[in-house]
Design an enzyme around this catalytic site. Structure first.
Site, PDB file in Angstrom:
ATOM      1  CB  ILE A  81     112.764  35.081  28.873  1.00 28.05           C
ATOM      2  CG1 ILE A  81     113.882  34.506  29.741  1.00 28.05           C
ATOM      3  CG2 ILE A  81     111.504  34.240  28.980  1.00 28.05           C
ATOM      4  CD1 ILE A  81     113.586  34.563  31.236  1.00 28.05           C
ATOM      5  N   GLY A 137     109.862  39.676  27.539  1.00 32.82           N
ATOM      6  CA  GLY A 137     111.000  40.542  27.853  1.00 32.82           C
ATOM      7  C   GLY A 137     111.200  41.657  26.850  1.00 32.82           C
ATOM      8  CG  ASP A 140     109.932  43.224  30.878  1.00 32.95           C
ATOM      9  OD1 ASP A 140     109.470  43.663  31.935  1.00 32.95           O
ATOM     10  OD2 ASP A 140     109.619  42.104  30.424  1.00 32.95           O
ATOM     11  CD  GLU A 160     106.648  38.995  31.078  1.00 32.06           C
ATOM     12  OE1 GLU A 160     107.755  39.495  30.841  1.00 32.06           O
ATOM     13  OE2 GLU A 160     105.602  39.350  30.482  1.00 32.06           O
ATOM     14  CG  ASP A 168     110.618  39.012  37.234  1.00 33.75           C
ATOM     15  OD1 ASP A 168     110.908  39.156  36.026  1.00 33.75           O
ATOM     16  OD2 ASP A 168     110.939  38.003  37.883  1.00 33.75           O
TER      17      ASP A 168
END
Length: 291
Positions: A81, A137, A140, A160, A168
């Site tokens: 991110i 991310g 993810d 994270e 999340d």
């Protein structure tokens, strides 16, 4: 194939309509999606989160595309991110009271979750090729893909907890389905330690490790070519049912499969494939209709 790989790894500017992704077609029926902010280590800024959704929704409906390869431009796959760009969304959500702030924040989070869920929802198989760092991310993203490949110098980090939040947008939900060891998943998510290529391979996060990025992109393209050469009815039905069966019981999965194939077996592709097999020809010699 080397020329194609070099073209795939070129540092040309990302064409419109996307500012964070470069889209190319290195071979017939193959779409290459490259994370393309190399000067920012492919950090995921605000534009990226919506562009991924638009890109994969378009690919899902593109009859020319049968398989997708995802990679990162520049020195690494992704730094995760882009905190500087995203901070206002996450740290200063709007709302007149706690309920409204929470409501708005939940909408923001579910919107970001969709960025990677679209990869899973896309019926075309997605092969992801990771070199260098795959952070936050990035994990993810890759856990929503179907096949994961990496270079020997790749490393993965569920980052994270280091920035004060629980992941999340998919890692905590998908990583336990990807890696067999719940203990290892918990360790990676709770300590934010780095996992290198050899451990990623032995744990099942990736299925193949390559010496360098050029070899990996050649391998990814070859694998994508094998997938693209098969019946799209068979391939896309396989992906959809693999994802469904992961989230349901065996009995439910079998029932869904029977309902699926009662229509999908009624295709010329089965006869064409059987005939090629009897003639000892590769499925890649068959001209399948677009889907």
């Amino acid at each position: 194939i080397q020329a194609v790989v070099r073209a795939m790894s070129s540092s040309g500017g990302a064409p419109s309509p996307y500012t964070t992704l470069a889209i190319s077609h290195p071979a017939e029926s193959i779409t290459h999606v490259e994370l393309h902010r190399p000067e920012k280590r492919n950090a995921m800024n605000r534009a990226f989160w919506s562009e991924m959704v638009d890109c994969f929704n378009e690919i899902a409906g593109d009859p020319e595309c049968r398989v997708v390869v995802v990679s990162g431009a520049g020195k690494i796959f992704t730094a995760g991110i882009d905190l500087m760009d995203m901070a206002s969304d996450i740290l200063q959500p709007e709302g007149d009271d706690t309920a409204r702030i929470s409501w708005n924040l939940r909408q923001i989070i579910t919107k970001y979750q969709e960025t990677f869920s679209v990869i899973e929802k896309c019926p075309k198989p997605v092969v992801v090729a990771v070199h260098g760092a795959c952070v936050g991310g990035g994990v993810d993203l890759i856990t929503a893909c179907d096949i994961r490949l990496c270079t020997q110098d790749a490393w993965f980090q569920v980052k994270e907890v280091d920035i004060g939040l629980a992941a999340d947008v998919g890692t905590l939900q998908r990583l336990p389905k990807v890696i067999g060891s719940r203990s290892l998943v918990n360790e990676l998510a709770l300590t934010a330690r780095k996992m290198y290529a050899d451990e990623a391979k032995s744990s099942g996060l990736v299925s193949r490790v390559f010496a360098d990025k050029e070899a990996m992109m050649a391998g990814a393209l070859e694998m994508a070519g094998e997938i693209a050469g098969r019946s799209p009815v068979a391939v896309q039905g396989t992906k959809i049912n693999l994802v469904y069966s992961r989230d349901h019981s065996v009995a439910e999965g079998l029932n869904y499969m029977a309902t699926w194939n009662m229509s999908m077996l009624q295709t010329q592709d089965v006869m064409k494939s059987a005939q090629a097999a009897m003639e000892k020809k590769s499925p890649k010699t068959i001209a399948f209709s677009k889907l």
